[in-house]
Motif scaffolding. Structure first.
Motif, mmCIF file in Angstrom:
data_model
loop_
_atom_site.group_PDB
_atom_site.id
_atom_site.type_symbol
_atom_site.label_atom_id
_atom_site.label_comp_id
_atom_site.label_asym_id
_atom_site.label_seq_id
_atom_site.Cartn_x
_atom_site.Cartn_y
_atom_site.Cartn_z
ATOM 1 N N ALA A 19 0.832 -1.207 0.000
ATOM 2 C CA ALA A 19 0.000 0.000 0.000
ATOM 3 C C ALA A 19 0.862 1.250 0.000
ATOM 4 O O ALA A 19 0.555 2.228 -0.676
ATOM 5 N N LEU A 20 1.930 1.222 0.766
ATOM 6 C CA LEU A 20 2.770 2.404 0.854
ATOM 7 C C LEU A 20 3.593 2.606 -0.401
ATOM 8 O O LEU A 20 4.002 3.717 -0.714
ATOM 9 N N GLY A 21 3.824 1.510 -1.135
ATOM 10 C CA GLY A 21 4.691 1.626 -2.296
ATOM 11 C C GLY A 21 3.945 1.755 -3.606
ATOM 12 O O GLY A 21 4.565 1.950 -4.641
ATOM 13 N N ASP A 369 -6.740 5.806 -4.650
ATOM 14 C CA ASP A 369 -6.949 4.863 -5.742
ATOM 15 C C ASP A 369 -7.634 3.615 -5.210
ATOM 16 O O ASP A 369 -7.257 3.086 -4.156
ATOM 17 N N LEU A 370 -8.635 3.126 -5.949
ATOM 18 C CA LEU A 370 -9.374 1.953 -5.497
ATOM 19 C C LEU A 370 -8.492 0.717 -5.405
ATOM 20 O O LEU A 370 -8.813 -0.231 -4.696
ATOM 21 N N GLY A 371 -7.362 0.735 -6.096
ATOM 22 C CA GLY A 371 -6.435 -0.386 -6.011
ATOM 23 C C GLY A 371 -5.811 -0.556 -4.646
ATOM 24 O O GLY A 371 -5.223 -1.600 -4.353
ATOM 25 N N ALA A 372 -5.949 0.454 -3.786
ATOM 26 C CA ALA A 372 -5.390 0.357 -2.437
ATOM 27 C C ALA A 372 -6.164 -0.618 -1.567
ATOM 28 O O ALA A 372 -5.625 -1.125 -0.579
ATOM 29 N N TYR A 373 -7.428 -0.886 -1.920
ATOM 30 C CA TYR A 373 -8.242 -1.777 -1.095
ATOM 31 C C TYR A 373 -7.848 -3.233 -1.330
ATOM 32 O O TYR A 373 -7.511 -3.635 -2.440
ATOM 33 N N GLY A 374 -7.936 -4.004 -0.266
ATOM 34 C CA GLY A 374 -7.418 -5.359 -0.293
ATOM 35 C C GLY A 374 -8.284 -6.386 -0.989
ATOM 36 O O GLY A 374 -7.830 -7.496 -1.217
#
Length: 447
Positions: A19-21, A369-374
Motif C-alpha cells: 500500500a505504501l509503495g 486509488d481503489l487499487g489500495a483496497y485489499g
C-alpha cells in the motif's frame, strides 16, 4: 454507542508495504505528504477514539506512518462508546487528548458548541476541498467553520446475501426495492426465509427507515427531517413507514417472523445468513457485515458472501447512507502543532491507503486509488460511496440528539421496534416519532 462499531476485516489484504509503495496511491506517504523530515521529534501525540480490537490495531498502523513521517510519538486512548462523557472528563481533569476521532455528527456539533474545538488549518481545508465531495465538508463544519476531517466512512446501503440461497431460489440480485421484496418471496417459497432482521437492536431499524426515506423523499427532505425542520408527521415519513410495513407485516419474509426479528441482535442477524445453520437468504446492513461473515463464520467475501446496493424505491434514486469518524483537534490538547500536522496527514490519500490495505475501512477521499483496497468487495463499496458524491447522506439518527436517535429502549429505536411488532398504523407511529423528536430537540436546544 455500541452501534456500528464492527470491524470489517475481511478476505486477504494487500500488505502494508504494498500500500505504501503503490504509485497509484500516490507513492510513499512519508514523502508524498510533505517530506520525510522529523520536525516533531520529541513530541507525543495523544489520539482518542472508540476503536478497539482489529480496528485499533489497523489505526495504529496509520499512527506509525505518521511517526515515520514526522518523528512524533503517538498514543491511542480507547474511549469506549460514550465519547462525549470520556472526553469531557479528561478536559475537566486537565488531561485532554490532542485529537479525537468522533463517530457522530451530533457529537462533533456538541463539542463545537462547548468551545472545545480548534478550527482546522487552511492546509486541511484545501485538501478537503480537493479530495472530498462538498457534503463531507458540510458534515465536518459548524456555522461555516471546518472542525472535523472525515477519515473513515462506512457504506450503509448494502444488502448482503448468500449466493447459494438466491441461486437455489432461481433469483438474481434485484434492481428495485419492489423487486427485492418479490425476490424475497421467491426465496421464502424455496423453503428459506428471505430476510434476517436485527430487530433487537433498534439502530438497525433506523437504518432501514433512512434508506427507504432517502430514496423516496430525496436528499432535500432527508436533510430537513434530519434537522427537524419538518415534523415526523410529514406525509413523506408516513409514506416511508408504509413502505416498510410491507416488509415488516409479511412474516414469510422475516426469519422467525416479527417475533423472531425482535429477538435477533445484529451479530445474530448476520449469523442467520452466513453461519453454520442458514436461517435466511439476505441481511441488510452496512459494509461491516463482511467483517462478521468472514472472521466469525469463515465466509469468503465476494464468493459465498456478497452484496447488492440497497435498491431504489419507486421512482427514487438508489440511496447511499453513510456513517463515519471525523478527526477533530481539541483546544486543550498539549501538542497543538503535532495535532494539526496529524490532521494534515490524515487528509492525504496516502494516510487512507495504510488502513485500506488492511481491510475494515473505506475512505470518502476520492484521491485514494481503489487499487489500495485489499479485495474487490471493499473496492465496490468504496466506489459506490465516492461516486455518490454530494448525494451521500450521513446516518440521520446519528445527527439527532441522542435521546431521540441514539438511546437503547427509547426514542426512535424503541418506536421503530414497536412498529416492527405491529406495523398496521404508520400514521400513529409517525405521531409517536414526532412527539419524541420534538421533546429531544427542544431539550438539546435549551442545553
Amino acid at each position: 454507542m455500541m452501534r456500528r462499531r464492527f470491524t470489517t476485516a475481511c478476505c486477504s489484504a494487500l500488505t502494508l508495504a504494498l500500500a505504501l509503495g503503490t504509485t497509484a496511491c500516490g507513492g510513499d506517504p512519508v514523502t508524498a505528504a510533505g517530506g520525510g523530515g522529523k520536525d516533531l521529534a520529541g513530541k507525543t501525540l495523544t489520539v482518542a477514539g472508540v476503536w478497539s480490537g482489529a480496528e485499533q490495531k489497523n489505526f495504529q498502523k496509520v499512527l506509525d506512518a505518521f511517526t515515520e513521517k514526522t518523528g512524533a510519538q503517538t498514543r491511542f486512548v480507547s474511549t469506549g462508546d460514550n465519547v462525549s462523557t470520556v472526553v469531557g472528563s479528561k478536559i475537566e481533569g486537565g488531561n485532554a487528548p490532542d485529537v479525537v476521532m468522533v463517530p457522530q455528527v451530533g457529537v462533533l456539533q456538541q463539542f463545537a458548541a462547548r468551545k472545545w474545538l480548534r478550527p482546522l488549518s487552511e492546509k486541511v481545508g484545501t485538501s478537503v476541498d480537493a479530495g472530498y465531495a462538498p457534503v463531507w465538508k458540510e458534515y465536518g463544519s459548524v456555522d461555516g467553520t471546518l472542525y472535523g476531517l472525515y477519515f473513515k466512512a462506512s457504506n450503509k446501503s448494502t444488502v448482503w446475501y448468500s449466493p447459494e440461497a438466491l441461486d437455489q431460489a432461481g433469483v438474481k440480485p434485484p434492481r428495485t426495492y419492489e423487486e427485492m421484496l418479490a425476490a424475497g418471496r421467491t426465496v421464502a417459497d424455496s423453503g428459506l426465509p428471505a430476510f434476517s432482521v436485527a430487530g433487537e437492536d433498534g439502530w438497525t431499524l433506523t437504518d432501514w427507515f433512512e434508506n427507504v426515506y432517502l430514496s423516496q423523499a430525496g436528499p432535500e427532505k432527508y436533510d430537513r427531517l434530519a434537522r427537524h425542520e419538518i415534523p415526523w408527521t410529514d406525509p413523506s415519513v408516513v409514506r416511508a413507514l408504509t413502505t416498510l410495513s410491507a416488509l415488516f407485516s409479511d412474516d414469510r419474509l422475516l426469519a422467525g417472523g416479527r417475533k423472531g426479528a425482535l429477538a435477533t441482535d445484529f451479530p445474530g442477524s448476520v449469523e442467520k445468513v452466513f453461519g453454520p445453520k442458514p436461517g435466511a437468504g439476505m441481511v441488510y446492513e452496512g459494509d461491516f457485515v463482511a467483517g462478521i461473515a468472514a472472521t466469525e463464520f469463515g465466509r469468503k467475501i465476494g464468493e459465498d458472501a456478497t452484496f447488492f446496493p440497497f435498491p431504489p424505491v419507486g421512482t427514487g434514486a438508489a440511496p447511499v447512507v453513510s456513517g463515519g469518524d471525523a478527526a477533530v483537534v481539541l483546544k486543550d490538547g498539549r501538542n497543538q502543532e503535532a495535532a494539526m500536522a496529524f490532521l494534515e496527514f490524515l487528509a492525504t490519500p496516502q494516510a487512507a491507503a495504510v488502513w485500506a490495505a488492511e481491510g475494515g475501512f473505506i475512505s470518502p477521499n476520492k484521491g485514494l486509488d481503489l487499487g489500495a483496497y485489499g479485495d474487490a468487495t471493499l473496492r465496490a463499496t468504496a466506489k459506490s460511496l465516492v461516486e455518490a458524491g454530494d448525494s451521500v447522506r450521513f446516518d440521520m439518527s446519528d445527527q439527532a440528539p441522542a435521546a431521540f436517535g441514539g438511546t437503547k429502549g427509547a426514542g426512535e429505536w424503541k418506536i421503530l421496534q414497536d412498529f416492527l411488532r405491529d406495523p398496521s398504523d404508520p400514521a400513529a407511529t409517525a405521531a409517536r416519532l414526532e412527539a419524541a423528536a420534538a421533546k429531544a430537540y427542544r431539550t438539546a436546544n435549551q442545553g
